[in-house]
Design a protein around this motif. Structure first.
Motif, PDB file in Angstrom:
ATOM      1  N   ARG A 191      -3.919 -12.123  -7.804  1.00 40.41           N
ATOM      2  CA  ARG A 191      -3.152 -13.343  -8.118  1.00 40.41           C
ATOM      3  C   ARG A 191      -3.449 -14.450  -7.097  1.00 40.41           C
ATOM      4  N   ILE A 192      -3.350 -14.113  -5.785  1.00 37.69           N
ATOM      5  CA  ILE A 192      -3.545 -15.210  -4.828  1.00 37.69           C
ATOM      6  C   ILE A 192      -5.032 -15.587  -4.706  1.00 37.69           C
ATOM      7  N   VAL A 193      -5.939 -14.630  -4.948  1.00 33.65           N
ATOM      8  CA  VAL A 193      -7.372 -14.968  -4.945  1.00 33.65           C
ATOM      9  C   VAL A 193      -7.648 -15.998  -6.046  1.00 33.65           C
ATOM     10  N   LYS A 194      -7.072 -15.735  -7.226  1.00 35.40           N
ATOM     11  CA  LYS A 194      -7.258 -16.686  -8.350  1.00 35.40           C
ATOM     12  C   LYS A 194      -6.676 -18.052  -7.977  1.00 35.40           C
ATOM     13  N   GLN A 195      -5.448 -18.043  -7.409  1.00 36.21           N
ATOM     14  CA  GLN A 195      -4.784 -19.311  -7.056  1.00 36.21           C
ATOM     15  C   GLN A 195      -5.644 -20.120  -6.085  1.00 36.21           C
ATOM     16  N   LEU A 196      -6.220 -19.440  -5.109  1.00 38.21           N
ATOM     17  CA  LEU A 196      -7.032 -20.161  -4.106  1.00 38.21           C
ATOM     18  C   LEU A 196      -8.350 -20.626  -4.707  1.00 38.21           C
ATOM     19  N   LYS A 197      -8.937 -19.799  -5.564  1.00 38.88           N
ATOM     20  CA  LYS A 197     -10.235 -20.179  -6.163  1.00 38.88           C
ATOM     21  C   LYS A 197     -10.051 -21.372  -7.113  1.00 38.88           C
ATOM     22  N   GLN A 198      -8.909 -21.401  -7.817  1.00 38.81           N
ATOM     23  CA  GLN A 198      -8.708 -22.474  -8.818  1.00 38.81           C
ATOM     24  C   GLN A 198      -8.084 -23.735  -8.209  1.00 38.81           C
ATOM     25  N   ARG A 199      -7.733 -23.639  -6.945  1.00 39.82           N
ATOM     26  CA  ARG A 199      -7.003 -24.759  -6.319  1.00 39.82           C
ATOM     27  C   ARG A 199      -7.932 -25.965  -6.142  1.00 39.82           C
ATOM     28  N   GLU A 200      -7.422 -27.123  -6.496  1.00 42.77           N
ATOM     29  CA  GLU A 200      -8.242 -28.347  -6.303  1.00 42.77           C
ATOM     30  C   GLU A 200      -7.687 -29.131  -5.123  1.00 42.77           C
ATOM     31  N   GLY A 201      -8.564 -29.943  -4.518  1.00 44.59           N
ATOM     32  CA  GLY A 201      -8.083 -30.783  -3.417  1.00 44.59           C
ATOM     33  C   GLY A 201      -7.955 -29.991  -2.129  1.00 44.59           C
ATOM     34  N   THR A 202      -7.653 -30.717  -1.059  1.00 43.45           N
ATOM     35  CA  THR A 202      -7.589 -30.054   0.257  1.00 43.45           C
ATOM     36  C   THR A 202      -6.235 -30.281   0.929  1.00 43.45           C
ATOM     37  N   ALA A 203      -5.174 -30.426   0.095  1.00 40.27           N
ATOM     38  CA  ALA A 203      -3.839 -30.598   0.694  1.00 40.27           C
ATOM     39  C   ALA A 203      -3.505 -29.372   1.532  1.00 40.27           C
ATOM     40  N   TYR A 204      -2.731 -29.587   2.604  1.00 38.99           N
ATOM     41  CA  TYR A 204      -2.387 -28.460   3.476  1.00 38.99           C
ATOM     42  C   TYR A 204      -1.571 -27.412   2.718  1.00 38.99           C
ATOM     43  N   LEU A 205      -1.785 -26.156   3.119  1.00 36.60           N
ATOM     44  CA  LEU A 205      -1.143 -25.026   2.438  1.00 36.60           C
ATOM     45  C   LEU A 205      -0.484 -24.137   3.479  1.00 36.60           C
ATOM     46  N   LYS A 206       0.722 -23.676   3.190  1.00 32.47           N
ATOM     47  CA  LYS A 206       1.356 -22.701   4.089  1.00 32.47           C
ATOM     48  C   LYS A 206       1.903 -21.543   3.270  1.00 32.47           C
ATOM     49  N   LEU A 207       2.347 -20.501   3.957  1.00 30.58           N
ATOM     50  CA  LEU A 207       2.760 -19.285   3.259  1.00 30.58           C
ATOM     51  C   LEU A 207       4.257 -19.288   2.978  1.00 30.58           C
ATOM     52  N   LYS A 208       4.612 -18.792   1.795  1.00 27.12           N
ATOM     53  CA  LYS A 208       6.039 -18.606   1.476  1.00 27.12           C
ATOM     54  C   LYS A 208       6.325 -17.112   1.574  1.00 27.12           C
ATOM     55  N   LYS A 209       7.214 -16.752   2.479  1.00 27.64           N
ATOM     56  CA  LYS A 209       7.567 -15.337   2.684  1.00 27.64           C
ATOM     57  C   LYS A 209       9.032 -15.109   2.314  1.00 27.64           C
ATOM     58  N   LYS A 210       9.442 -13.828   2.192  1.00 26.09           N
ATOM     59  CA  LYS A 210      10.836 -13.517   1.824  1.00 26.09           C
ATOM     60  C   LYS A 210      11.755 -13.728   3.037  1.00 26.09           C
ATOM     61  N   THR A 211      11.218 -13.371   4.229  1.00 25.30           N
ATOM     62  CA  THR A 211      12.066 -13.385   5.417  1.00 25.30           C
ATOM     63  C   THR A 211      11.977 -14.733   6.139  1.00 25.30           C
ATOM     64  N   VAL A 212      12.973 -15.001   7.006  1.00 19.79           N
ATOM     65  CA  VAL A 212      12.979 -16.263   7.765  1.00 19.79           C
ATOM     66  C   VAL A 212      11.813 -16.256   8.752  1.00 19.79           C
ATOM     67  N   SER A 213      11.313 -17.448   9.062  1.00 21.13           N
ATOM     68  CA  SER A 213      10.238 -17.539  10.057  1.00 21.13           C
ATOM     69  C   SER A 213      10.856 -17.420  11.453  1.00 21.13           C
ATOM     70  N   HIS A 214      10.267 -16.582  12.295  1.00 21.67           N
ATOM     71  CA  HIS A 214      10.780 -16.435  13.661  1.00 21.67           C
ATOM     72  C   HIS A 214      10.017 -17.323  14.620  1.00 21.67           C
ATOM     73  N   MET A 215       9.771 -18.528  14.162  1.00 21.99           N
ATOM     74  CA  MET A 215       9.246 -19.564  15.049  1.00 21.99           C
ATOM     75  C   MET A 215      10.467 -20.411  15.397  1.00 21.99           C
ATOM     76  N   VAL A 216      10.497 -20.979  16.594  1.00 15.07           N
ATOM     77  CA  VAL A 216      11.646 -21.820  16.967  1.00 15.07           C
ATOM     78  C   VAL A 216      11.693 -23.011  16.009  1.00 15.07           C
ATOM     79  N   PRO A 217      12.818 -23.283  15.345  1.00 12.79           N
ATOM     80  CA  PRO A 217      12.895 -24.391  14.379  1.00 12.79           C
ATOM     81  C   PRO A 217      12.481 -25.723  15.008  1.00 12.79           C
ATOM     82  N   LYS A 218      11.717 -26.513  14.238  1.00 18.43           N
ATOM     83  CA  LYS A 218      11.219 -27.803  14.733  1.00 18.43           C
ATOM     84  C   LYS A 218      11.562 -28.877  13.711  1.00 18.43           C
TER      85      LYS A 218
END
Ligand SMILES: Cc1cc2nc3c(=O)[nH]c(=O)nc-3n(C[C@H](O)[C@H](O)[C@H](O)COP(=O)(O)OP(=O)(O)OC[C@H]3O[C@@H](n4cnc5c(N)ncnc54)[C@H](O)[C@@H]3O)c2cc1C
Length: 448
Positions: free
Chosen positions: A11-38
């Protein structure tokens, strides 16, 4: 029914292969990010690639002590599953919902690191998907060995980890912890060095409560316990290290003894912990701070930074620290450098002979003008060949940054895995976009 790993990967291989443009991309995970909020971070509005269902343990090989799992598996889930086979991960980060993918891409250290380094140092193989949707298997000695090494600590800017293979160690149901008190740094160092040389503890960390109270927490896996305590309700673990000479915890409770926060515990009062302590912890606090980030002025976010100090430089650092910052308590975690890391610049590493570092972690320092303190800490660290984790505020100039991190190796891998820079560049993501900036700012001397 949960899709198989191959179906999810497709699924994600297809999404990346079919993606157009070079807009920034980040990951959506189930759990909260343990980076200090900014609050000002630009990355919050990056386009999202959903990998939230990559949270399964695929296999546990009890005989060879090897686990294969997806990146969204939390340490809480992993410990629960491996303990059923009398095994544990070699390194367990202290917050229950930190994921193994985040531990590799970000940072991972805890009380077993004095022997085995970070979680990533105990990984054997990664499956990584590039920005163009190519699937690469990476090991320390195959054609993708540089990517294998560089994926650690590059915060998702070199590819998406979709599967990890890592070592497990034998486990016992309980941990006995013995607390040793020291009144000066010299004696504290001697005790740490002795256990480092003898490798006679299963776990070693400590709390520096003040400039003249150093606690060394020595942990032993044991089969029986006369009693056990846990610290997931009203009790505070770090204060108990100064009050008790010994303690027993179940192994999972030991791993997550800091789940309410290491030295920055939430809720703060015993009454609030009695009322809400069962539902509130460091992860819920992070989730609330992330949701409410637009309403929280960044200067109200306490200073949170892990500093990695060469053992031979700890006196120089602590003398400076007490004079310039003087915030206590501190968390102290000995960390063995098990490998000459490819993500650190050659020059920087050439001046370092220490095999042992001490992670001196500042959590929850509430202070006006926190940027001033982040900057003087960065400058002092560079001066003594020390580094820090990039999970909070980073003020390095581009030159200063790439004098520490390895630009050459980074660019070799980036060209291969993300030539259009859709995952953002490491310096940009951690030092500029994280502060809401597009480009470097001229130096200002903001003062205390
Ligand atoms: C209060 C607090 C206490 C902490 N204490 C410790 C500690 O004691 N020991 C320790 O080791 N660390 C500690 N950390 C740091 C934390 O472990 C790291 O920030 C870790 O990277 C977070 O992992 P996560 O699973 O929450 O991932 P996230 O925060 O969601 O991600 C971290 C980074 O990794 C990237 N990433 C996540 N998953 C993947 C993937 N599958 N593929 C590629 N990139 C990915 C993300 O893009 C992001 O840049 C602490 C952090 C906080 C805020």
């Amino acid at each position: 029914m949960q899709a198989t790993h191959e179906v999810k990967l497709d699924r994600i291989v297809k999404q990346l292969k079919q993606r157009e443009g070079t807009a920034y991309l980040k990951l959506k995970k189930k759990t909260v990010s343990h980076m200090v909020p900014k609050p000002e971070s630009k990355t919050y509005t990056d386009e999202k690639l959903d990998i939230s269902d990559f949270d399964e343990i695929l296999s546990i090989d009890q005989r060879n002590r090897i686990c294969v799992a997806e990146p969204g598996v939390t340490f809480e889930k992993l410990v629960e599953a491996t303990l059923k086979h009398d095994l544990i991960p070699a390194v367990v980060s202290e917050l229950k919902t930190i994921t193994i993918g985040g531990a590799v891409a970000g940072c991972s250290i805890e009380s077993m690191s004095y022997k085995v380094g970070g979680f990533h140092d105990n990984c054997l193989e990664y499956e990584v998907v590039t920005a163009k949707g190519e699937v690469l298997n990476c090991t320390p000695d195959n054609e993708n060995s540089l990517l294998f090494q560089m994926i650690h600590g590059t915060f998702g800017t070199l590819g998406i980890i979709t599967k990890l293979t890592f070592k497990l160690l034998p486990a016992k149901p309980f941990v006995r912890v013995v607390y040793e008190r020291f009144e000066n740094l010299d004696d504290y160092k001697k005790a740490i060095w002795e256990h480092f040389e003898n490798k006679d503890l299963d776990f070693m960390d400590g709390i520096i409560h003040s400039p003249d109270l150093f606690i060394l927490s020595k942990g032993y896996l044991v089969d029986e316990a006369p009693y056990t305590h846990n610290y997931d309700w009203t009790r505070i673990y770090y204060t108990s290290t100064a009050e008790r000479s010994e303690d027993y915890l179940t192994t999972p409770d030991y791993f997550f003894r800091y789940n309410k926060g290491v030295t920055n515990v939430h809720p703060k009062t015993r009454l609030l912990r009695f009322l809400f302590g069962r539902i509130m912890n460091a992860n819920t606090t992070l989730r609330m701070a992330t949701i409410l980030r637009r309403f929280i002025p960044s200067k109200l976010i306490p200073v949170t930074v892990d500093t990695f100090i060469p053992f031979s430089k700890i006196e120089e650092f602590m003398d400076w620290y007490i004079k310039e910052i003087d915030h206590f308590p501190l968390w102290c975690v000995p960390y063995r450098i098990v490998h000459k890391y490819e993500w650190i610049s050659e020059d920087f590493f050439d001046n370092v002979t220490d095999e042992l570092f001490l992670d001196i972690a500042i959590y929850g320092m509430r202070i006006k003008n926190s940027e001033f303190y982040y900057k003087i800490i960065e400058d002092k660290l560079t001066e003594i060949n020390a580094i820090k984790t990039l999970i909070s505020t980073n003020l390095y100039s581009k030159n200063e940054f790439w004098n520490v991190w390895n630009k050459e190796n980074y660019e070799i891998v980036k060209k291969r895995t993300d030539p259009d820079n859709i995952f953002r560049d490491l310096y940009d993501k951690t030092c500029l976009a994280a502060r809401g900036l597009d480009e470097e700012q001229p130096k200002t001397n903001s003062g205390r």
